[in-house]
Motif scaffolding. Structure first.
Motif, PDB file in Angstrom:
ATOM      1  N   ASN A 171       3.352  13.547 -14.575  1.00 40.98           N
ATOM      2  CA  ASN A 171       2.328  13.985 -15.527  1.00 40.98           C
ATOM      3  C   ASN A 171       2.065  15.490 -15.414  1.00 40.98           C
ATOM      4  O   ASN A 171       1.738  16.146 -16.406  1.00 40.98           O
ATOM      5  CB  ASN A 171       1.028  13.208 -15.328  1.00 40.98           C
ATOM      6  CG  ASN A 171       1.160  11.770 -15.778  1.00 40.98           C
ATOM      7  OD1 ASN A 171       2.012  11.429 -16.596  1.00 40.98           O
ATOM      8  ND2 ASN A 171       0.309  10.911 -15.245  1.00 40.98           N
ATOM      9  N   GLN A 173       0.824  -1.208   0.000  1.00 40.35           N
ATOM     10  CA  GLN A 173       0.000   0.000   0.000  1.00 40.35           C
ATOM     11  C   GLN A 173       0.859   1.259   0.000  1.00 40.35           C
ATOM     12  O   GLN A 173       0.563   2.222  -0.720  1.00 40.35           O
ATOM     13  CB  GLN A 173      -0.938  -0.005   1.211  1.00 40.35           C
ATOM     14  CG  GLN A 173      -2.037  -1.040   1.118  1.00 40.35           C
ATOM     15  CD  GLN A 173      -2.849  -1.131   2.394  1.00 40.35           C
ATOM     16  OE1 GLN A 173      -2.525  -0.508   3.397  1.00 40.35           O
ATOM     17  NE2 GLN A 173      -3.907  -1.926   2.347  1.00 40.35           N
ATOM     18  N   ASP A 190       2.261   1.695  -3.475  1.00 40.45           N
ATOM     19  CA  ASP A 190       1.239   2.185  -4.408  1.00 40.45           C
ATOM     20  C   ASP A 190       1.005   3.688  -4.237  1.00 40.45           C
ATOM     21  O   ASP A 190       0.894   4.426  -5.226  1.00 40.45           O
ATOM     22  CB  ASP A 190      -0.071   1.427  -4.220  1.00 40.45           C
ATOM     23  CG  ASP A 190      -0.029   0.028  -4.823  1.00 40.45           C
ATOM     24  OD1 ASP A 190       0.854  -0.228  -5.673  1.00 40.45           O
ATOM     25  OD2 ASP A 190      -0.876  -0.804  -4.441  1.00 40.45           O
ATOM     26  N   VAL A 191       0.927   4.143  -2.996  1.00 41.94           N
ATOM     27  CA  VAL A 191       0.702   5.569  -2.737  1.00 41.94           C
ATOM     28  C   VAL A 191       1.859   6.394  -3.276  1.00 41.94           C
ATOM     29  O   VAL A 191       1.655   7.411  -3.972  1.00 41.94           O
ATOM     30  CB  VAL A 191       0.496   5.824  -1.226  1.00 41.94           C
ATOM     31  CG1 VAL A 191       0.563   7.306  -0.902  1.00 41.94           C
ATOM     32  CG2 VAL A 191      -0.821   5.225  -0.759  1.00 41.94           C
ATOM     33  N   ASN A 192       3.095   5.952  -2.982  1.00 41.69           N
ATOM     34  CA  ASN A 192       4.266   6.696  -3.458  1.00 41.69           C
ATOM     35  C   ASN A 192       4.379   6.654  -4.979  1.00 41.69           C
ATOM     36  O   ASN A 192       4.762   7.659  -5.602  1.00 41.69           O
ATOM     37  CB  ASN A 192       5.547   6.147  -2.830  1.00 41.69           C
ATOM     38  CG  ASN A 192       5.639   6.469  -1.360  1.00 41.69           C
ATOM     39  OD1 ASN A 192       5.025   7.425  -0.893  1.00 41.69           O
ATOM     40  ND2 ASN A 192       6.392   5.679  -0.626  1.00 41.69           N
ATOM     41  N   TYR A 193       4.037   5.552  -5.597  1.00 40.91           N
ATOM     42  CA  TYR A 193       4.111   5.444  -7.056  1.00 40.91           C
ATOM     43  C   TYR A 193       3.076   6.357  -7.721  1.00 40.91           C
ATOM     44  O   TYR A 193       3.387   7.043  -8.697  1.00 40.91           O
ATOM     45  CB  TYR A 193       3.897   3.993  -7.489  1.00 40.91           C
ATOM     46  CG  TYR A 193       3.946   3.808  -8.977  1.00 40.91           C
ATOM     47  CD1 TYR A 193       5.144   3.900  -9.671  1.00 40.91           C
ATOM     48  CD2 TYR A 193       2.771   3.559  -9.703  1.00 40.91           C
ATOM     49  CE1 TYR A 193       5.193   3.742 -11.045  1.00 40.91           C
ATOM     50  CE2 TYR A 193       2.806   3.402 -11.072  1.00 40.91           C
ATOM     51  CZ  TYR A 193       4.018   3.480 -11.739  1.00 40.91           C
ATOM     52  OH  TYR A 193       4.060   3.331 -13.099  1.00 40.91           O
ATOM     53  N   LYS A 194       1.857   6.358  -7.190  1.00 40.01           N
ATOM     54  CA  LYS A 194       0.826   7.231  -7.758  1.00 40.01           C
ATOM     55  C   LYS A 194       1.219   8.706  -7.611  1.00 40.01           C
ATOM     56  O   LYS A 194       0.997   9.511  -8.517  1.00 40.01           O
ATOM     57  CB  LYS A 194      -0.518   6.969  -7.083  1.00 40.01           C
ATOM     58  CG  LYS A 194      -1.141   5.648  -7.504  1.00 40.01           C
ATOM     59  CD  LYS A 194      -2.436   5.377  -6.785  1.00 40.01           C
ATOM     60  CE  LYS A 194      -2.967   4.002  -7.174  1.00 40.01           C
ATOM     61  NZ  LYS A 194      -4.174   3.641  -6.443  1.00 40.01           N
ATOM     62  N   LYS A 195       1.809   9.026  -6.457  1.00 38.73           N
ATOM     63  CA  LYS A 195       2.265  10.401  -6.245  1.00 38.73           C
ATOM     64  C   LYS A 195       3.350  10.760  -7.261  1.00 38.73           C
ATOM     65  O   LYS A 195       3.329  11.841  -7.852  1.00 38.73           O
ATOM     66  CB  LYS A 195       2.801  10.547  -4.820  1.00 38.73           C
ATOM     67  CG  LYS A 195       3.268  11.932  -4.471  1.00 38.73           C
ATOM     68  CD  LYS A 195       3.771  11.970  -3.029  1.00 38.73           C
ATOM     69  CE  LYS A 195       4.364  13.318  -2.699  1.00 38.73           C
ATOM     70  NZ  LYS A 195       4.938  13.364  -1.357  1.00 38.73           N
ATOM     71  N   TYR A 196       4.267   9.843  -7.507  1.00 40.00           N
ATOM     72  CA  TYR A 196       5.337  10.072  -8.480  1.00 40.00           C
ATOM     73  C   TYR A 196       4.773  10.235  -9.888  1.00 40.00           C
ATOM     74  O   TYR A 196       5.157  11.154 -10.616  1.00 40.00           O
ATOM     75  CB  TYR A 196       6.331   8.911  -8.429  1.00 40.00           C
ATOM     76  CG  TYR A 196       7.357   8.928  -9.535  1.00 40.00           C
ATOM     77  CD1 TYR A 196       8.402   9.839  -9.539  1.00 40.00           C
ATOM     78  CD2 TYR A 196       7.267   8.035 -10.600  1.00 40.00           C
ATOM     79  CE1 TYR A 196       9.332   9.857 -10.558  1.00 40.00           C
ATOM     80  CE2 TYR A 196       8.187   8.042 -11.624  1.00 40.00           C
ATOM     81  CZ  TYR A 196       9.228   8.953 -11.605  1.00 40.00           C
ATOM     82  OH  TYR A 196      10.136   8.972 -12.607  1.00 40.00           O
ATOM     83  N   VAL A 197       3.847   9.362 -10.277  1.00 35.91           N
ATOM     84  CA  VAL A 197       3.253   9.447 -11.615  1.00 35.91           C
ATOM     85  C   VAL A 197       2.496  10.760 -11.783  1.00 35.91           C
ATOM     86  O   VAL A 197       2.578  11.406 -12.838  1.00 35.91           O
ATOM     87  CB  VAL A 197       2.339   8.226 -11.876  1.00 35.91           C
ATOM     88  CG1 VAL A 197       1.515   8.412 -13.137  1.00 35.91           C
ATOM     89  CG2 VAL A 197       3.168   6.952 -11.967  1.00 35.91           C
ATOM     90  N   ASP A 198       1.774  11.180 -10.748  1.00 39.20           N
ATOM     91  CA  ASP A 198       1.048  12.457 -10.823  1.00 39.20           C
ATOM     92  C   ASP A 198       2.011  13.633 -10.987  1.00 39.20           C
ATOM     93  O   ASP A 198       1.748  14.560 -11.773  1.00 39.20           O
ATOM     94  CB  ASP A 198       0.189  12.661  -9.573  1.00 39.20           C
ATOM     95  CG  ASP A 198      -0.998  11.704  -9.521  1.00 39.20           C
ATOM     96  OD1 ASP A 198      -1.355  11.151 -10.591  1.00 39.20           O
ATOM     97  OD2 ASP A 198      -1.541  11.497  -8.412  1.00 39.20           O
TER      98      ASP A 198
END
Length: 90
Positions: free
Chosen positions: A76, A62, A65-73
């Motif tokens: 982008n 978890q 996932d949170v850190n990866y989504k933050k990185y992708v955002d």
């Protein structure tokens, strides 16, 4: 007397060989382990440890996932430079 000694020797040797015959037995080790009382306690300890490790692993997933989504955002949105992206990826 010689015949008697020979007869007794033969009888003694035959009795000795019969008494020392090998005996073969079989053992079901799994059934033996299940009968031991310490095995039940060890199994419950292992199950508790497994649950602890599973919850720790799920927490790590978890967090990732949170850190990866933050990185992708951030990528982008264009807020990270190429050097910052390389540093976070490495």
């Amino acid at each position: 007397m010689n015949k008697l000694n020979l007869l007794l020797t033969v009888c003694f040797l035959s009795v000795c060989t019969l008494m020392s015959a090998q005996k073969i037995g079989y053992l079901n080790s799994q059934e033996l382990l299940l009968e031991m009382p310490d095995i039940k306690a060890a199994n419950s300890d292992l199950e508790g440890y497994q649950k602890q490790l599973m919850s720790k692993g799920e927490g790590m997933v978890q967090t990732f996932d949170v850190n990866y989504k933050k990185y992708v955002d951030e990528v982008n949105a264009g807020t990270l430079s190429k050097i910052q992206m390389q540093q976070r990826e490495g």
